[in-house]
Write a protein that holds these residues in place. Structure first.
Motif, short mmCIF file in Angstrom:
data_model
loop_
_atom_site.label_atom_id
_atom_site.label_comp_id
_atom_site.label_asym_id
_atom_site.label_seq_id
_atom_site.Cartn_x
_atom_site.Cartn_y
_atom_site.Cartn_z
N GLN A 93 47.67 41.74 38.70
CA GLN A 93 46.30 41.22 38.70
C GLN A 93 46.25 39.82 39.31
O GLN A 93 45.33 39.50 40.06
N VAL A 94 47.23 39.01 39.00
CA VAL A 94 47.29 37.66 39.58
C VAL A 94 47.36 37.76 41.09
O VAL A 94 46.67 37.03 41.82
N GLN A 137 46.25 40.16 42.97
CA GLN A 137 44.95 40.63 43.45
C GLN A 137 43.95 39.47 43.50
O GLN A 137 43.22 39.29 44.48
N VAL A 138 43.93 38.67 42.43
CA VAL A 138 43.02 37.52 42.37
C VAL A 138 43.38 36.51 43.46
O VAL A 138 42.50 35.96 44.13
N ALA A 139 44.67 36.29 43.66
CA ALA A 139 45.12 35.34 44.69
C ALA A 139 44.65 35.79 46.08
O ALA A 139 44.27 34.97 46.91
N LYS A 140 44.65 37.09 46.29
CA LYS A 140 44.19 37.64 47.56
C LYS A 140 42.69 37.36 47.73
O LYS A 140 42.25 36.92 48.79
N LEU A 141 41.94 37.62 46.67
CA LEU A 141 40.50 37.34 46.69
C LEU A 141 40.22 35.88 46.96
O LEU A 141 39.27 35.52 47.65
N ALA A 142 41.05 35.01 46.38
CA ALA A 142 40.84 33.55 46.48
C ALA A 142 41.51 32.98 47.72
O ALA A 142 41.47 31.77 47.94
N ARG A 143 42.12 33.85 48.54
CA ARG A 143 42.84 33.42 49.75
C ARG A 143 43.83 32.30 49.44
O ARG A 143 43.81 31.23 50.02
N LEU A 144 44.71 32.60 48.48
CA LEU A 144 45.80 31.68 48.16
C LEU A 144 47.10 32.44 48.35
O LEU A 144 47.33 33.45 47.70
#
Lengths: 103, 488, 486
Positions: free
Chosen positions: A10-11, A13-20
């Protein structure tokens, strides 16, 4: 799986969304820290908010409208002044291949 | 494919650029084809600390259009951020309206056949800001932000259209409406209208119904492309259904791009997380509350809509659907026509003046017929002259042209150009007699029922016209000529 | 006379009266900076030449008997998250290290129009995210009262600069306590005005529905003076409140009026979470109010305890969106040799944003993402409403609420850096005020055994800054806890 814990996947996936572009170490660390915080945040569930309106803003105002009057723009030079890469006319980025980024 | 029994289902999303002077949330001027990145300020460049302030005119145009589309206007709307990363989107979120659009649940009536219309339901009308433009080079892409922040109105229909023709008809009708309202120039060349149809097909086969997966088509910037793209997609889906049998289910909606040069739709690559837009209320903007008074003020800008006017022209003025359609393509032209008729001109004559002579001159000058310098009253006078036989149709066209350069009444122009038809029977009788006397052979040819009859008669008429320098009323001359020839 | 000991008000009057030259005050400030800032690290950038030129200009105006502004010739610092056309605007982030704004924040414009002399831009937690200034991506700032301790945050640089007399006051911002908590740690006064009172145009956004610009100053009177200068509607900020809803007053003139029939609410339950010495000082302060005729009312705020949880969802959700623009495309740091345009985003951001900023972006992105929105973000907004109703109920009974600003005095550098949640919990008293959008002030009310300052927080209803300042002034007039270092 407890929804309040956030696992490595999940982290990511979120990092991908946040472009990090997080390192594996950062991902592991964030998974632990975010889980701690989300566990703390769980306390909100103790409150019954079924009949409570969400409050996005405390302001007592609405309809802040601007008349349709032209104001000066920055002009090309100032617009591009902070650009990491430009050709004097445009911002330059590596070639965009996917077309579906837009809405 | 011919054995397939199927029904086409299309819903349409239309982005319409509003006719404001400035952007949605900042005072940058909207200029077509300006120097790249010259119409950009801290707000539309998304600089740190910059804040948006809404353009009143844009909000009012959207409410006006939603009203014209019979929508329920929201008393309370707000702004939301739609997040996605793309180089033409400087803040990496677009300010849009998510759950509380300006208007909802309306309908638009579109003409589908002579005298027939169809209602297409409108799901919602909302406002948002446009992105900039990415231009793709060989090894890199260029970003121009002049367009970033342009006010767009998004209109979403229900899937009520059942043919590619209906889809383009709706688009054309919408173009007429927003132009009538003044809400948009709706200039296709300038990209003022962009279409995204959602297409699928319901196929009846072996006693069951199968729905093909829905596809959304992007990059459609003309009515023709819209119709062709939709038609292509229908065929493609039918073929694919025959191939794979795949049916619509949640998650298999696809996005295709229209390749105008090849005339095909192409599957677009999408990022897996592309649809998690993380909408949430924009904390930089305050809500829009539309009270009764404001709504009434805005609605005072409503007018008779093109289709209603077209219907009235056919019903009240006995015009054909085609002519009425041409006249109502543009509001000023339609009003000009209507006023000229109301000033006493015959509808068919006025229509001919406008659609034949008027549009030709207006096109050459790059303006509207109503801007040629002819008032509806003067045009009505010209129509009356023609009706009364005072001038010929050819002369009337010449007078029309002259009227664009002069304020004189058509009668005066006709006189000064010597275009008044001679209708004095005694004078004309004398001239006819002279012509008959001087052209005995032709008279004989005209009298006997032979091959030469028509030609000879025409020659005699021509002689009369020549002697009167074209000012003789041809109907009266013909009458005298017939009498004389009979009596010889 | 020691110029640096003067308050803004005193200095302004002396400069306007021709008794002191702005050039001398400005020179004294830069001498102080040269002497101490190497150790304290308050400033990210300073503008000595420009400041002296402006000071000279003001002196000349006065000599020519031309009218001058409310801050004529007074050297002021600006937290480096407000845009200025001079110097860089960094937000203490590597991603904006070389960013030069083409425009001034409205609050900065107002300072300039009031003839203030801008000294420099001060350090902060990167993008104002933090409570100790240890999250600065550019430098370390220490507490002028004890170099081994934090100055508080996020406006640690601004508070340290005021406390160390390296400026006469500072313009700062407060999203969850970023003005009040460092004021408390550094022994000065700090006012967070009502949300909407001061234009946010040009304030680099962290949590847009919570951010508010306000002053850090040596005393209450100076807070009133600075508020006079910066308050008011701005057509560039839709969320700045119009004059009809919230008229701008002459707070400087009003601040010395004694509030009548004062009713002060306290929330005894909240004292449990604070250090003994802090509670003791705050209770003494309450006694002082009581002895000056105020009525003290005990109340409950049942949702106060949920503020941190709600805040860290709302603020991070807004932050995740507000900080999306730092992507290396149009300005700011761009990674070298990106493989494709996606890497321009993901690598530039990863390279140039600090841990805490990334953590908050991640948390906020998660709270807004599909499937979690209702459970986290929406839930937090509903709780926010409950918290505001606690304040509404309290203000129906009392003019203000009094409590500690922070549960502790300045803590040691590095003490909480490894446990973000513990750092968040230290904001317990300040955060609810931002969620409710009401004004709050922190003023010094004592010292702990290490001689570190303790802050008293006073909270008033929305747009009741006049009352708030008068109540704070009443205490300041009866005590002597304002303490600058050196």
């Amino acid at each position: 799986m407890d929804k309040k814990k956030i696992n490595i996947e999940q982290v990511k996936q979120v990092a991908k969304l946040a472009r990090l572009n997080l390192s594996e170490a950062e991902i592991a660390q964030f998974s632990t820290q975010m889980s701690d915080i989300l566990q703390y945040v769980e306390k909100l569930d103790r409150l019954d908010t079924a009949n409570i309106e969400p409050l996005a803003h405390c302001l007592p105002v609405s309809n802040c409208l601007r008349e349709d009057i032209v104001k000066p723009s920055l002009g090309t030079e100032k617009t591009l002044a902070n650009a990491p890469d430009s050709d004097g006319q445009f911002f330059i980025v590596p070639k965009i291949l996917d077309e579906a980024g837009g809405p | 494919m011919s054995e397939l029994d199927y029904k086409i289902i299309v819903g349409l999303e239309i982005h319409v650029q509003l006719a404001t002077r400035t952007k949605m949330f900042c005072g940058c001027e909207l200029v077509f084809a300006a120097e790249p990145n010259s119409r950009v300020c801290p707000v539309c460049l998304g600089l740190p600390g910059a804040l948006p302030v809404m353009n009143r005119q844009a909000v009012e145009f959207a409410i006006l259009t939603a009203s014209a589309l019979n929508c329920k206007i929201a008393e309370f709307t707000k702004w939301d951020r739609k997040s996605y990363y793309y180089p033409d989107l400087p803040k990496n979120y677009q300010i849009s309206q998510y759950d509380l659009p300006v208007g909802e649940n309306g309908f638009i009536e579109i003409p589908i056949a002579e005298g027939q219309t169809k209602k297409i339901r409108i799901l919602r009308v909302h406002l948002e800001e446009d992105a900039g433009k990415n231009l793709h080079g060989e090894n890199f892409s260029q970003v121009d932000l002049n367009r970033a922040g342009t006010p767009l109105m998004e209109i979403v229909t229900q899937p009520d259209m059942n043919s590619p023709q209906e889809v383009s008809t709706l688009a054309v009708e919408l173009q007429r409406i927003v132009r009538f309202l003044g809400a948009s120039e709706a200039d296709m060349q300038k990209g003022h209208m962009r279409f995204e149809p959602n297409v699928n097909v319901v196929i009846k086969k072996d006693g069951s119904e199968f729905k093909t997966p829905i596809t959304e088509i992007k990059n459609l910037n003309s009515f023709k492309a819209l119709e062709k793209g939709t038609a292509f997609e229908v065929k493609r889906q039918l073929n694919e259904f025959l191939d794979s049998g795949e049916v619509a289910k949640s998650g298999n909606k696809k996005t295709f791009g229209w390749d105008d040069t090849r005339g095909v739709t192409v599957l677009q690559r999408e990022k897996e997380e592309a649809h998690d837009y993380r909408y949430f209320p924009d904390p930089d903007l305050v809500p829009v509350v539309v009270n009764e008074k404001w709504l009434a003020d805005i609605k005072s800008g409503l007018c008779e809509l093109p289709l209603a006017m077209q219907k009235r022209f056919t019903a009240d003025y006995s015009l054909g659907d085609y002519d009425a359609g041409v006249l109502t393509a543009d509001k000023d032209t339609a009003l000009f026509f209507d006023n000229a008729v109301k000033a006493g001109g015959d509808a068919k004559r006025i229509c001919n003046f406008i659609t034949q002579t008027g549009l030709k001159i207006a096109n050459e000058k790059g303006c509207r017929v109503s801007e040629l310098g002819i008032s509806p009253q003067r045009l009505a006078e010209l129509a009356k002259l023609l009706d009364a036989g005072t001038v010929s149709a050819t002369a009337a066209a010449a007078i029309f042209e002259k009227m664009t350069q002069s304020d004189e009444m058509p009668q005066q122009i006709a006189e000064s150009l010597n275009l008044i038809q001679k209708s004095d029977a005694d004078e004309l009788k004398k001239i006819v007699d002279d012509v008959i006397t001087a052209n005995q052979q032709a008279v004989e040819d005209a009298k006997c029922d032979g091959k030469k009859t028509k030609k000879a008669y025409g020659f005699l008429m021509g002689q009369v016209m020549q002697k009167t320098k074209g000012t003789a009323n041809p109907q009266i001359v013909a009458k005298i000529m017939d009498e004389r020839l009979k009596s010889i | 006379m020691q110029i640096l000991e003067l308050t803004c008000r005193q200095l302004r009057d002396k400069i306007a009266g021709g008794e002191v030259k702005s050039v001398d005050a400005t020179t004294a400030v830069f001498e102080q900076i040269e002497k101490h800032d190497r150790q304290i690290g308050a400033y990210i950038s300073t503008f000595k030449e420009q400041a002296l030129a402006k000071a000279k200009q003001v002196d000349e105006k006065i000599a020519a008997k031309k009218p001058v502004g409310l801050l004529a010739g007074v050297p002021i610092a600006i937290k480096d998250n407000m845009c200025t056309t001079f110097g860089a605007t960094t937000c203490a982030s590597k991603i904006l290290e070389n960013f030069h704004s083409p425009y001034n924040a409205t609050a900065v414009e107002k300072l300039l129009a009031a003839d203030a002399v801008i000294v420099g831009k001060t350090n902060l937690d990167e993008f104002a995210m933090g409570s100790s200034t240890e999250n600065s991506g550019l430098k370390k700032t220490v507490n002028p009262h004890d170099f081994s301790r934090v100055p508080g945050g996020s406006s640690g640089g601004a508070a340290a600069a005021v406390a160390a007399k390296m400026c006469f006051a500072a313009l700062s911002s407060d999203t969850g306590g970023s003005i009040r908590q460092p004021a408390s740690f550094c022994g000065i006064a700090g006012l967070k005005p009502t949300y909407g009172r001061v234009s946010r145009y040009g304030l680099v956004a962290y949590g847009s529905s919570l951010d508010q610009i306000g002053p850090l100053a040596k005393n209450v009177e100076d807070c009133a003076l600075l508020l006079d200068v910066i308050a008011g509607h701005d057509e560039k900020d839709s969320t700045s409140v119009d004059e009809k809803t919230a008229p701008v007053r002459d707070w400087l003139s009003a601040v010395n009026n004694k509030p009548q029939n004062l009713k002060i609410a306290i929330v005894p339950e909240l004292f449990k979470g604070a250090d003994g010495e802090v509670v003791e000082s705050v209770k003494k302060a309450i006694e002082i109010y009581k002895s000056s005729g105020a009525e003290i009312i005990e109340i409950k705020m049942p949702h106060f305890d949920y503020a941190i949880a709600a805040y860290y969802l709302i603020a991070t959700a807004e932050a995740s969106s507000n900080l999306a623009r730092y992507d290396g495309v149009h300005y700011g740091h761009r990674t070298k040799n990106p493989a494709d345009y996606i890497e321009v985003y993901s690598k530039s951001r990863d390279e140039a944003l600090g841990d805490e900023v990334k953590r908050r972006i991640m948390l906020g992105t998660y709270a807004l993402s599909s499937g979690y929105y209702d459970a986290y973000y929406l839930k937090a907004l509903k709780v926010r409403n409950l918290i505001r109703s606690d304040f509404t109920a309290a203000f129906a009974k009392a003019d203000c609420i009094v409590m500690p600003t922070s549960p502790t005095t300045a803590f040691k550098l590095g003490e909480k850096t490894n446990d973000p949640l513990q750092m968040y919990l230290a904001d317990i008293y300040t955060i609810a005020v931002n969620l409710a959008g009401v004004p709050g002030i922190s003023i010094p009310c004592g010292f702990d055994k290490n001689n570190l300052p303790i802050g008293l927080q006073i909270i008033a209803p929305a747009f009741a800054e006049e009352k708030l300042l008068q109540i704070a002034m009443l205490f300041e007039n009866k005590t002597d806890f304002c303490k600058t270092a050196f």
